[in-house]
Design an enzyme around this catalytic site. Structure first.
Site, PDB file in Angstrom:
ATOM      1  N   PHE A 123      -7.681  41.636 -12.478  1.00 57.02           N
ATOM      2  CA  PHE A 123      -6.254  41.923 -12.314  1.00 57.02           C
ATOM      3  C   PHE A 123      -5.496  40.626 -12.468  1.00 57.02           C
ATOM      4  O   PHE A 123      -5.749  39.665 -11.745  1.00 57.02           O
ATOM      5  CB  PHE A 123      -5.986  42.539 -10.932  1.00 57.02           C
ATOM      6  N   ASP A 208      -7.580  32.165 -12.731  1.00 57.99           N
ATOM      7  CA  ASP A 208      -6.493  32.810 -12.001  1.00 57.99           C
ATOM      8  C   ASP A 208      -6.830  32.720 -10.518  1.00 57.99           C
ATOM      9  O   ASP A 208      -7.639  33.479  -9.993  1.00 57.99           O
ATOM     10  CB  ASP A 208      -6.384  34.272 -12.470  1.00 57.99           C
ATOM     11  N   LYS A 237       1.171  34.047  -4.860  1.00 57.60           N
ATOM     12  CA  LYS A 237       0.927  34.661  -3.545  1.00 57.60           C
ATOM     13  C   LYS A 237       1.216  33.746  -2.360  1.00 57.60           C
ATOM     14  O   LYS A 237       2.349  33.596  -1.952  1.00 57.60           O
ATOM     15  CB  LYS A 237      -0.500  35.200  -3.508  1.00 57.60           C
TER      16      LYS A 237
HETATM   17  C1  PLP Z   1      -5.644  37.534  -9.167  1.00 57.46           C
HETATM   18  C2  PLP Z   1      -4.222  37.976  -9.335  1.00 57.46           C
HETATM   19  N1  PLP Z   1      -3.534  37.544 -10.384  1.00 57.46           N
HETATM   20  C3  PLP Z   1      -2.249  37.902 -10.581  1.00 57.46           C
HETATM   21  C4  PLP Z   1      -1.612  38.751  -9.711  1.00 57.46           C
HETATM   22  C5  PLP Z   1      -0.189  39.144  -9.961  1.00 57.46           C
HETATM   23  O1  PLP Z   1       0.647  38.486  -9.083  1.00 57.46           O
HETATM   24  P1  PLP Z   1       2.158  39.007  -8.869  1.00 57.46           P
HETATM   25  O2  PLP Z   1       2.058  40.359  -8.222  1.00 57.46           O
HETATM   26  O3  PLP Z   1       2.778  37.964  -7.992  1.00 57.46           O
HETATM   27  O4  PLP Z   1       2.799  39.064 -10.206  1.00 57.46           O
HETATM   28  C6  PLP Z   1      -2.302  39.234  -8.596  1.00 57.46           C
HETATM   29  C7  PLP Z   1      -1.639  40.167  -7.653  1.00 57.46           C
HETATM   30  O5  PLP Z   1      -2.263  40.902  -6.930  1.00 57.46           O
HETATM   31  C8  PLP Z   1      -3.648  38.844  -8.404  1.00 57.46           C
HETATM   32  O6  PLP Z   1      -4.360  39.283  -7.358  1.00 57.46           O
END
Ligand code: PLP
Length: 374
Positions: A123, A208, A237
């Site tokens: 994700f 990520d 986050k």
């Molecule tokens: C690993 C990861 N990357 C990216 C995101 C996306 O972040 P945002 O919701 O702040 O756009 C999330 C959100 O859950 C995530 O867990």
């Protein structure tokens, strides 16, 4: 808009790991705004930093220098690896920046290569490129046609990455622990293997760390468990302790953006950066990275006691998977008993509490979850 189903509760106040709803009822929060509130709710240092900054200067745009932004970039680089930092407002945006870096880098260094290998179940956010990078069709298929240039392979399978690599490949993009799908940590050796493969093939490694970064896994950044450094790392986050901010760090090798390539009106504004500086300072001052590792072990043990099929995680990023589809009922029973957990699907429950959680709170969560699991 009806973009998601909400649980039937309205929170109005929070302090530490405790939330209060509109009837004054108290809940122990093991979700922390989806791995965001590293210091719990309304931490006095974050409140003070935001209040002071709001009194001084809230926003000017990126047309000018800003002291909090420069200080935050410096702190992040000192904690991670030599790099330049781009600030934005969310994890998706941080990943968009990483994807654009990879594409520009591919033009300059790999004959126009543009394909990014990511993993099934990953994700990376909800913007069009980030949702396509993520390996979950249920999130991307309704929005076809999708941007080209993303290839999905199985997680924890280095050979699959090798097999998927070709002249079009420019980067591998991974979560060090897959979060949204239900906490799947990288196997020992996997990330080191991917790093070596990227070096051998002249590819960028993008990590990520939007969910795993900033102490959540018991290290400042999850890749530090694996003795490797990425070329590009994304954060969001927990960085602002609840104030929206994202960051994309690019090592000198990947530092390809030149003026005009990318931008964000709000990205890294003084208010968000002041909050983030306070978050980093408290994590450091209070030794919360080591504390997260310790509390993570306790939480893991508590989950082992629930009779689930599987318990997995790293630090304060833990999940249990039930053999039967009862994660949502478990989530509701816990909520009814005043403990907030997150059912990520019918079988798995994710726990990503504030890093400040203590052993008494974990024991309280344990006894509630035990009752809810029986
Ligand atoms: C690993 C990861 N990357 C990216 C995101 C996306 O972040 P945002 O919701 O702040 O756009 C999330 C959100 O859950 C995530 O867990």
């Amino acid at each position: 808009m009806q973009t998601g189903r909400r649980l039937p509760v309205t929170f109005v106040r929070g302090r530490g790991c405790i939330l209060y709803d509109d009837s004054g009822r108290e809940y122990l929060d093991l979700v922390a705004g989806i791995a965001v509130n590293l210091l719990g709710h309304s931490h006095p240092d974050v409140v003070a930093a935001v209040t002071a900054q709001a009194n001084q200067l809230i926003h000017t745009s990126n047309l000018y220098f800003s002291q909090p932004q420069v200080e935050l970039a410096q702190r992040l680089v000192e904690l991670s690896f030599p790099s330049r930092v781009f600030f934005c407002n969310s994890g998706s945006e941080a990943n968009e920046a990483a994807i654009k870096i990879a594409r520009k880098w591919g033009t300059a260094n790999r004959d126009g290569a543009f394909e990014i290998i990511t993993t099934t179940g990953s994700f990376h956010g909800r913007t069009l490129a980030a949702v396509t990078a993520g390996g979950q069709h249920k999130y991307s298929d309704p929005f076809k046609p999708l941007p080209e240039g993303f290839v999905h392979v199985a997680y924890n399978d280095l050979d699959a990455i090798k097999d998927a690599t070709n002249v079009r490949t420019v980067a591998v993009m991974l979560e060090p622990v897959m979060g949204e799908i239900g906490i799947i940590p990288a196997d020992p050796g996997y990330l080191a293997g991917v790093r070596s493969w990227c070096d051998a093939q002249n590819l960028l490694l993008i990590l990520d760390e939007v969910q795993t970064g900033l102490g959540r896994t018991g290290r400042w950044f999850a890749h530090q468990h694996h003795g490797i450094t990425p070329d590009v790392m994304t954060l969001a986050k927990g960085l602002g302790g609840g104030v929206p901010i994202g960051a994309c760090l690019a090592s000198p090798r990947a530092d390809v953006f030149t003026p005009g390539d990318h931008g964000s009106t709000f990205g890294g504004n003084p208010l968000a950066c002041a909050a983030a500086i306070a978050v980093l300072s408290v994590i450091e001052r209070d030794g919360l990275v080591g504390h997260a590792a310790e509390m993570g072990d306790l939480l893991h043990d508590a989950l082992l006691d629930l009779g689930a099929k599987d318990v997995r995680g790293l630090g304060l990023m833990q999940a249990c998977e039930f053999a039967e589809p009862r994660a949502k009922a478990f989530q509701q029973s816990c909520l009814d008993a005043g403990v907030i957990v997150n059912a990520v699907d019918d079988h798995s429950v994710r726990l990503v509490p504030p890093l400040i959680i203590d052993s008494a709170e974990i024991e309280r969560a344990h006894s509630t979850m035990r009752k809810a699991a029986t």
